[in-house]
Design an enzyme around this catalytic site. Structure first.
Site, short mmCIF file in Angstrom:
data_model
loop_
_atom_site.label_atom_id
_atom_site.label_comp_id
_atom_site.label_asym_id
_atom_site.label_seq_id
_atom_site.Cartn_x
_atom_site.Cartn_y
_atom_site.Cartn_z
N CYS A 8 21.91 -61.10 38.49
CA CYS A 8 21.88 -62.55 38.66
C CYS A 8 20.65 -63.20 38.05
O CYS A 8 20.51 -64.42 38.08
CB CYS A 8 21.98 -62.90 40.14
N ARG A 42 8.22 -8.08 38.51
CA ARG A 42 9.15 -6.98 38.26
C ARG A 42 8.89 -6.33 36.90
O ARG A 42 9.07 -5.13 36.71
CB ARG A 42 10.59 -7.50 38.34
N LYS A 94 21.69 -14.87 47.15
CA LYS A 94 20.92 -14.43 45.97
C LYS A 94 20.01 -15.58 45.60
O LYS A 94 20.44 -16.60 45.06
CB LYS A 94 21.86 -14.08 44.82
N ASP A 132 24.18 -20.42 32.03
CA ASP A 132 25.54 -20.19 31.62
C ASP A 132 25.60 -19.80 30.14
O ASP A 132 26.28 -18.84 29.76
CB ASP A 132 26.34 -21.49 31.84
S1 IVH Z 1 18.18 -6.82 45.97
C1 IVH Z 1 17.68 -2.84 44.20
N1 IVH Z 1 18.56 -9.10 47.23
O1 IVH Z 1 18.28 -10.93 41.89
C2 IVH Z 1 18.09 -4.17 44.70
N2 IVH Z 1 17.86 -9.16 44.97
O2 IVH Z 1 19.76 -10.25 39.46
C3 IVH Z 1 17.67 -5.26 43.83
N3 IVH Z 1 17.56 -11.42 44.09
O3 IVH Z 1 15.98 -8.57 40.67
C4 IVH Z 1 17.37 -6.50 44.45
N4 IVH Z 1 18.07 -12.49 45.94
O4 IVH Z 1 15.09 -10.74 41.77
C5 IVH Z 1 18.21 -8.50 46.08
N5 IVH Z 1 18.92 -11.02 48.46
C6 IVH Z 1 18.57 -10.43 47.32
C7 IVH Z 1 18.19 -11.18 46.18
C8 IVH Z 1 17.87 -10.50 45.01
C9 IVH Z 1 17.69 -12.62 44.68
C10 IVH Z 1 17.17 -11.26 42.69
C11 IVH Z 1 16.15 -10.15 42.45
C12 IVH Z 1 16.85 -9.20 41.53
C13 IVH Z 1 17.81 -10.10 40.84
C14 IVH Z 1 18.95 -9.38 40.16
#
Ligand code: IVH
Length: 696
Positions: free
Chosen positions: A420, A139, A118, A39
């Site tokens: 106690c 990545r 996510k 956050d």
């Molecule tokens: S799609 C081109 N699907 O979130 C599409 N990403 O904040 C990109 N992530 O880099 C990724 N769950 O590491 C996709 N169901 C999901 C995901 C996901 C987690 C992560 C991933 C991405 C990051 C972006």
């Protein structure tokens, strides 16, 4: 829904903010624990973006704005196709606005989305050549990542070999489940390492660590499948044409783990409303998931729509992350309190510097048991990562060890019961006062008299304190021996209240066995488990005659719980005898006792009774929202009792197994989920008619 952006007032403040953000981001992606929680990081980045919008000529080249991973990391293995980040939305309105811009790009309204959790881990690309896993790459900065192939074999869900000998790249998230995280920290501290603050940091650190004396498992979830240079042309073409949902099915067929195996599988949705319903559902399920999620990813499902929408340099335009509020914050551990519960359990509780998480101010968090404190290597004064999701009691996840100053103090464990002064039984994970439930008699009696147990009106906490202090009750059974004169002798006890209380105590004698059992406070059994035990065995005598093996025939009682319940009942035997002698009911109305059986070896057991009958026989029923009409006054517990009396099974969550959802006023996500799954819905009035014969 989001916290405001950090306020940056001048160029020096901006430069500092950029430096802090780059450092935090590097820690985040490379396995350190950041000094900022998510956050605070988000607020900083938004503050930076705001300042840059006002001062476009002063943007620093190292600024995280517009970069994958905030520009903090790089790598040397080029990605075949860029590994992008995602843009965020934080509300239904922002999401709807995004769909409008998506429609502008595709030239038509998009009517097929995929919606998936996510996952809160790290993105990796797994390269398979002829079906064999050859390389793992992080990545990185999106165009090139780091080779982390040394982690092959430690990631569950990412097999060394696919089910088909194809050449493909699987992309997805590596994370630690809550159990894997606990295990990782245990192993790490045992090797004199510092614990990781949260599962995400633990996966980042573990993935990059090369020469460790130990390995700890992680989990992979795939969310992308694409061709590689060596991919057979026909397959490469097909992969380019498949919808995202179809690619996920293919990924699973190849033997790679996907969200399909979780309580929150990816689904497709045809309308914005359907997407938003699913967002709600996933949000509601979040607290109970065995791994962390920080949002929901919504993608245009069809390949043609994705192509038409295209991608920017940082994120695709065909996908968006709908962020959920942060559930973790860093704060300080000020003190540890030791509280004795109604069964004599001495439970540690963390006193925290107050911190706001998802709208609530958190000052206390559970620490489970003393072993947990040792395992987590917690110290007083530590910065700690606190986790709070839904209505679950917040928990201390771990110390943020690199913020230690050296002034932290060890946590002192009690040597005698803090209530106690008796000795402590430390033979089990959870410590217990040697006086057991007699130590905190007031708590035990107040619980027993409560609405969902014996329901003794007029016997609230203050009255219980009076009775105990006056020496009139030393255990639950003594309540039933109270005389009019004794009660009249108490302060603020007039004739009417005395007579009412005596009448309520007499009524309580007739409560069903399930409630009597619950009132006893057998450890490991709450309201619904007490009902299941009572319905299964029908009489207290049968319950007491059951050994661990027959106890396990009750749904939800496993090998661990069964012997402890049996042992508790032995401990409670004198009290149960005393209650029975006082005339307290020891049978469950409507339940048929299991017939005794003798197996070939001559051992006695009990036979599983026939399935219950009644209008709800064989049904699993979930109640949600406020009840109205004839059911208005019933508590949730009473509704569940009613369902079970009518032959059904009560449950608190909607799943494919649910047969009926009783949805009252203001029913929320459970009703929505029932609708999505096509489960039968009933209003409270309709339900009242269905079970009319069982309403008393
Ligand atoms: S799609 C081109 N699907 O979130 C599409 N990403 O904040 C990109 N992530 O880099 C990724 N769950 O590491 C996709 N169901 C999901 C995901 C996901 C987690 C992560 C991933 C991405 C990051 C972006």
């Amino acid at each position: 829904m989001t916290t405001p952006a950090a306020v940056i007032v001048d160029a020096a403040g901006y430069a500092q903010a950029v430096e802090d953000a780059v450092k935090a981001s590097a820690a985040y992606y490379t396995g350190g624990t950041s000094v900022l929680d998510d956050d605070s990081y988000d607020r900083l980045v938004r503050g930076i973006a705001a300042w840059e919008a006002d001062h476009p000529d002063q943007v620093l080249p190292e600024s995280p704005s517009g970069k994958v991973a905030g520009g903090a990391v790089e790598g040397d293995v080029p990605h075949t196709v860029a590994m992008l980040s995602l843009d965020n939305v934080f509300s239904a309105e922002e999401f709807t606005a995004w769909t409008v811009s998506l429609a502008r790009r595709t030239g038509h309204e998009v009517t097929r989305f995929s919606v998936e959790p996510k996952l809160d881990g790290l993105a990796i690309a797994a390269r398979y050549v002829d079906g064999r896993l050859t390389r793992l790459i992080t990545r990185g900065d999106g165009t090139a990542g780091e080779d982390v192939s040394h982690a092959i074999g430690t990631i569950e869900g990412l097999p060394a070999e696919l089910t088909e000998p194809v050449t493909v790249e699987v992309r997805g998230e590596v994370l630690m489940t809550t159990a894997q995280f606990e295990h990782a920290n245990e192993v790490r501290t045992a090797h004199d390492g510092q614990p990781f603050a949260n599962p995400r940091g633990a996966s980042a650190g573990t993935l990059r660590a090369k020469e460790r004396a130990y390995t700890v498992p992680m989990t992979f979830f795939g969310y992308g499948l694409l061709p590689l240079a060596g991919t057979e042309a026909g397959l490469a073409k097909r992969l380019g044409e498949l919808a995202h949902s179809e690619l996920m099915d293919r990924t699973a067929e190849l033997g790679v783990n996907t969200t399909a195996t979780t309580p929150v599988p990816g689904i497709t949705a045809d309308t914005v409303e359907e997407v938003l319903t699913r967002v709600q559902e996933i949000g509601a399920l979040r607290a109970g998931l065995p791994f962390g999620i920080d949002g929901i990813v919504i993608k245009a499902d069809l390949a043609a729509d994705q192509r038409a929408a295209g991608s920017g340099s940082r994120a695709p335009r065909w996908a968006i992350a709908y962020k959920l509020p942060a559930v973790e914050k860093i704060t300080r551990l000020l003190e540890v309190e030791w509280n004795v519960g109604r069964t004599g359990i001495i439970a540690p509780r963390a006193v925290l510097e107050p911190v706001e998480i998802d709208g609530a101010t958190i000052t206390y968090a559970t620490l489970h048991n003393p072993g947990d404190i040792t395992r987590r290597d917690l110290r007083l004064g530590d910065h700690v990562m606190v986790h709070r999701a839904g209505d679950v009691i917040p928990r201390v996840e771990a110390p943020v060890a690199h913020l230690r100053t050296g002034d932290e103090q060890p946590i002192v464990f009690p040597e005698v019961c803090p209530r106690c002064g008796s000795g402590i039984d430390t033979s089990e994970l959870r410590w217990r006062c040697e006086q057991g439930r007699n130590c905190h008699l007031v708590a035990a009696l107040s619980y027993a008299a409560g609405r969902d147990q014996l329901d003794i009106e007029g016997l609230g906490h203050t009255r219980v304190v009076q009775l105990v202090e006056a020496g009139l009750v030393a255990d639950l059974a003594d309540l039933f021996a109270l005389t009019r004169d004794q009660l009249l002798g108490l302060e603020r006890m007039g004739e009417t209240s005395t007579d009412n209380l005596l009448a309520a105590i007499v009524t309580a004698k007739g409560q069903p066995l399930s409630r009597v059992l619950c009132a006893l406070g057998v450890r490991g059994t709450g309201r619904s488990m007490s009902r299941r035990i009572a319905r299964y065995f029908a009489t207290m005598d049968n319950i007491r005659a059951a050994d661990a093996e027959s106890m396990q025939r009750v749904e939800g009682i496993g090998t661990e719980k069964a012997p402890s319940i049996v042992a508790e009942l032995v401990e409670l035997a004198p009290l149960i005898d005393k209650l029975a002698a006082a005339g307290v009911n020891m049978t469950e109305p409507g339940a048929t006792p299991p017939a005794p059986v003798t197996d070939e070896a001559g051992a006695e057991g009990v036979e599983v009774p026939d399935a219950a009958d009644g209008p709800l026989a064989g049904m699993t029923v979930v109640v949600t929202g406020a009840m109205t009409g004839p059911l208005e006054k019933l508590s949730r517990n009473q509704m569940n009792e009613l369902i079970e009396r009518a032959g059904g099974r009560s449950s608190s969550s909607v799943s494919k197994k649910t047969t009926l959802v009783v949805a009252g006023d203001n029913a929320g996500s459970k009703r929505a989920k029932a609708e999505t799954l096509g489960i039968r819905l009933a209003t409270p009035d309709e339900f009242a008619i269905l079970i009319a014969d069982h309403l008393d």
